[in-house]
Design an enzyme around this catalytic site. Structure first.
Site, PDB file in Angstrom:
ATOM      1  N   THR A   1     -32.387  62.340 -29.508  1.00 21.76           N
ATOM      2  CA  THR A   1     -32.244  60.886 -29.511  1.00 21.76           C
ATOM      3  C   THR A   1     -33.585  60.217 -29.203  1.00 21.76           C
ATOM      4  O   THR A   1     -34.060  59.362 -29.957  1.00 21.76           O
ATOM      5  CB  THR A   1     -31.213  60.434 -28.447  1.00 21.76           C
ATOM      6  OG1 THR A   1     -29.990  61.115 -28.692  1.00 21.76           O
ATOM      7  CG2 THR A   1     -30.991  58.943 -28.498  1.00 21.76           C
TER       8      THR A   1
ATOM      9  N   ARG B   1     -18.362  54.870 -16.828  1.00 19.84           N
ATOM     10  CA  ARG B   1     -19.694  54.258 -16.772  1.00 19.84           C
ATOM     11  C   ARG B   1     -19.907  53.453 -15.492  1.00 19.84           C
ATOM     12  O   ARG B   1     -21.026  53.260 -15.042  1.00 19.84           O
ATOM     13  CB  ARG B   1     -19.904  53.307 -17.958  1.00 19.84           C
ATOM     14  CG  ARG B   1     -19.982  53.982 -19.323  1.00 19.84           C
ATOM     15  CD  ARG B   1     -20.472  52.970 -20.360  1.00 19.84           C
ATOM     16  NE  ARG B   1     -20.269  53.419 -21.726  1.00 19.84           N
ATOM     17  CZ  ARG B   1     -21.101  54.209 -22.411  1.00 19.84           C
ATOM     18  NH1 ARG B   1     -22.189  54.668 -21.847  1.00 19.84           N
ATOM     19  NH2 ARG B   1     -20.834  54.548 -23.652  1.00 19.84           N
TER      20      ARG B   1
ATOM     21  N   GLU C   1     -34.178  55.698 -20.879  1.00 16.07           N
ATOM     22  CA  GLU C   1     -32.991  56.439 -21.332  1.00 16.07           C
ATOM     23  C   GLU C   1     -32.213  56.951 -20.127  1.00 16.07           C
ATOM     24  O   GLU C   1     -32.793  57.204 -19.068  1.00 16.07           O
ATOM     25  CB  GLU C   1     -33.469  57.577 -22.252  1.00 16.07           C
ATOM     26  CG  GLU C   1     -32.428  58.540 -22.762  1.00 16.07           C
ATOM     27  CD  GLU C   1     -31.352  57.947 -23.662  1.00 16.07           C
ATOM     28  OE1 GLU C   1     -30.689  56.999 -23.220  1.00 16.07           O
ATOM     29  OE2 GLU C   1     -31.155  58.463 -24.772  1.00 16.07           O
TER      30      GLU C   1
ATOM     31  N   ASP D   1     -31.100  65.346 -23.254  1.00 14.16           N
ATOM     32  CA  ASP D   1     -30.343  66.582 -23.395  1.00 14.16           C
ATOM     33  C   ASP D   1     -31.080  67.456 -24.413  1.00 14.16           C
ATOM     34  O   ASP D   1     -32.043  68.130 -24.070  1.00 14.16           O
ATOM     35  CB  ASP D   1     -28.926  66.168 -23.830  1.00 14.16           C
ATOM     36  CG  ASP D   1     -27.940  67.298 -23.882  1.00 14.16           C
ATOM     37  OD1 ASP D   1     -27.867  68.066 -22.921  1.00 14.16           O
ATOM     38  OD2 ASP D   1     -27.215  67.403 -24.882  1.00 14.16           O
ATOM     39  N   THR D   2     -30.695  67.395 -25.671  1.00 12.93           N
ATOM     40  CA  THR D   2     -31.444  68.137 -26.685  1.00 12.93           C
ATOM     41  C   THR D   2     -32.828  67.516 -26.911  1.00 12.93           C
ATOM     42  O   THR D   2     -33.749  68.170 -27.379  1.00 12.93           O
ATOM     43  CB  THR D   2     -30.710  68.131 -28.043  1.00 12.93           C
ATOM     44  OG1 THR D   2     -30.632  66.792 -28.523  1.00 12.93           O
ATOM     45  CG2 THR D   2     -29.327  68.724 -27.917  1.00 12.93           C
ATOM     46  N   GLY D   3     -32.960  66.226 -26.619  1.00 11.94           N
ATOM     47  CA  GLY D   3     -34.215  65.516 -26.845  1.00 11.94           C
ATOM     48  C   GLY D   3     -34.253  64.808 -28.190  1.00 11.94           C
ATOM     49  O   GLY D   3     -35.196  64.072 -28.495  1.00 11.94           O
TER      50      GLY D   3
ATOM     51  N   LYS E   1     -31.997  67.401 -18.707  1.00  5.87           N
ATOM     52  CA  LYS E   1     -31.429  68.761 -18.763  1.00  5.87           C
ATOM     53  C   LYS E   1     -32.387  69.631 -19.561  1.00  5.87           C
ATOM     54  O   LYS E   1     -32.181  69.846 -20.758  1.00  5.87           O
ATOM     55  CB  LYS E   1     -30.087  68.740 -19.508  1.00  5.87           C
ATOM     56  CG  LYS E   1     -28.932  68.080 -18.806  1.00  5.87           C
ATOM     57  CD  LYS E   1     -27.687  68.238 -19.714  1.00  5.87           C
ATOM     58  CE  LYS E   1     -26.550  67.384 -19.290  1.00  5.87           C
ATOM     59  NZ  LYS E   1     -25.467  67.347 -20.301  1.00  5.87           N
TER      60      LYS E   1
ATOM     61  N   PHE F   1     -21.946  68.647 -18.045  1.00  7.86           N
ATOM     62  CA  PHE F   1     -21.703  67.312 -18.576  1.00  7.86           C
ATOM     63  C   PHE F   1     -21.427  66.361 -17.411  1.00  7.86           C
ATOM     64  O   PHE F   1     -20.526  66.579 -16.612  1.00  7.86           O
ATOM     65  CB  PHE F   1     -20.543  67.299 -19.565  1.00  7.86           C
ATOM     66  CG  PHE F   1     -20.536  66.044 -20.392  1.00  7.86           C
ATOM     67  CD1 PHE F   1     -21.357  65.921 -21.502  1.00  7.86           C
ATOM     68  CD2 PHE F   1     -19.751  64.963 -20.026  1.00  7.86           C
ATOM     69  CE1 PHE F   1     -21.375  64.754 -22.248  1.00  7.86           C
ATOM     70  CE2 PHE F   1     -19.766  63.789 -20.768  1.00  7.86           C
ATOM     71  CZ  PHE F   1     -20.585  63.687 -21.881  1.00  7.86           C
TER      72      PHE F   1
ATOM     73  N   ASP G   1     -21.090  58.015 -19.858  1.00 10.86           N
ATOM     74  CA  ASP G   1     -19.660  58.026 -20.139  1.00 10.86           C
ATOM     75  C   ASP G   1     -19.176  59.364 -20.673  1.00 10.86           C
ATOM     76  O   ASP G   1     -19.966  60.222 -21.086  1.00 10.86           O
ATOM     77  CB  ASP G   1     -19.355  56.980 -21.215  1.00 10.86           C
ATOM     78  CG  ASP G   1     -19.848  57.439 -22.588  1.00 10.86           C
ATOM     79  OD1 ASP G   1     -21.038  57.814 -22.709  1.00 10.86           O
ATOM     80  OD2 ASP G   1     -19.055  57.454 -23.546  1.00 10.86           O
TER      81      ASP G   1
ATOM     82  N   GLY H   1     -25.745  53.874 -22.523  1.00 12.54           N
ATOM     83  CA  GLY H   1     -25.786  54.535 -21.217  1.00 12.54           C
ATOM     84  C   GLY H   1     -26.821  54.046 -20.226  1.00 12.54           C
ATOM     85  O   GLY H   1     -26.633  54.147 -19.020  1.00 12.54           O
TER      86      GLY H   1
END
Ligand code: IMP
Ligand code: MG
Length: 168
Positions: free
Chosen positions: A101, A159, A93, A97-99, A125, A146, A153, A38
């Site tokens: 990754t 993308r 990055e 999101d959740t963190g 987010k 989203f 993507d 991404g």
């Protein structure tokens, strides 16, 4: 699909981020590590925005994957084959999101002995965060929707869009 952040808004924010990142780079050299897939569009723009700041820039990539469709699988797959020892590193990055990754990747990278390890994301987010994760530079904070475009993507589509859009 509805536009959330325009091409023009992204461009000016990327220049602001580049300025702050350059100001904080003490050694004059920066190793930019972007996360596939991404972040490739953001990386291409950010490194060119950094070019006016007289830094020695090198670029490499890492692979991290946690999403299928619009759902995080919770499990992060990292693949890092990079040399970052004694280097000033900027991990780039697309979206936090959740963190999970970025946290998993940071843990891997920290073991490799960089001089410093900073993180930049285009989108954040914060309401979705599941781990205690601080990002050094954030382009835009967004709500829990989203989004696609500018590298992001949904099952490999969208993308190529030059703006950020909300999937309806
Ligand atoms: P995290 O591990 O939950 O922080 O997820 C980060 C990764 O999930 C990003 O690198 C994206 O690939 C993907 N992701 C999270 N939110 C979105 C979104 O809204 N659109 C597209 N990809 C997303
Ligand atoms: Mg991704």
């Amino acid at each position: 699909m509805k536009t959330l952040i325009t091409e023009e808004q992204i461009r000016s924010r990327v220049f602001e981020l580049a300025e702050r990142i350059a100001r904080d780079t003490s050694s004059g050299t920066l190793h930019v590590l972007f996360i596939l897939k991404g972040a490739f569009v953001f990386c291409a723009d950010l490194i060119r925005a950094l070019s006016s700041h007289k830094l020695d820039i090198t670029v490499d990539y890492a692979i991290a994957k946690s999403y299928v469709g619009t759902q995080s699988t919770g499990e992060v797959k990292c693949s890092v084959d990079v040399d970052i020892k004694d280097r000033e590193v900027l991990v780039l990055e697309d979206i936090i999101d959740t963190g999970r990754t970025i946290q998993a990747l940071k843990e891997e990278l920290q073991k490799m002995g960089p001089t410093s390890l900073r993180t930049v994301c285009l989108l954040d987010k914060p309401s979705r965060r599941e781990v205690d994760m601080k990002v050094d530079y954030v382009g835009f904070e967004i709500e829990d929707r989203f989004v696609v475009g500018y590298g992001l993507d949904c099952d490999e589509k969208y993308r190529h869009l030059p703006f950020i859009a909300i999937m309806e």
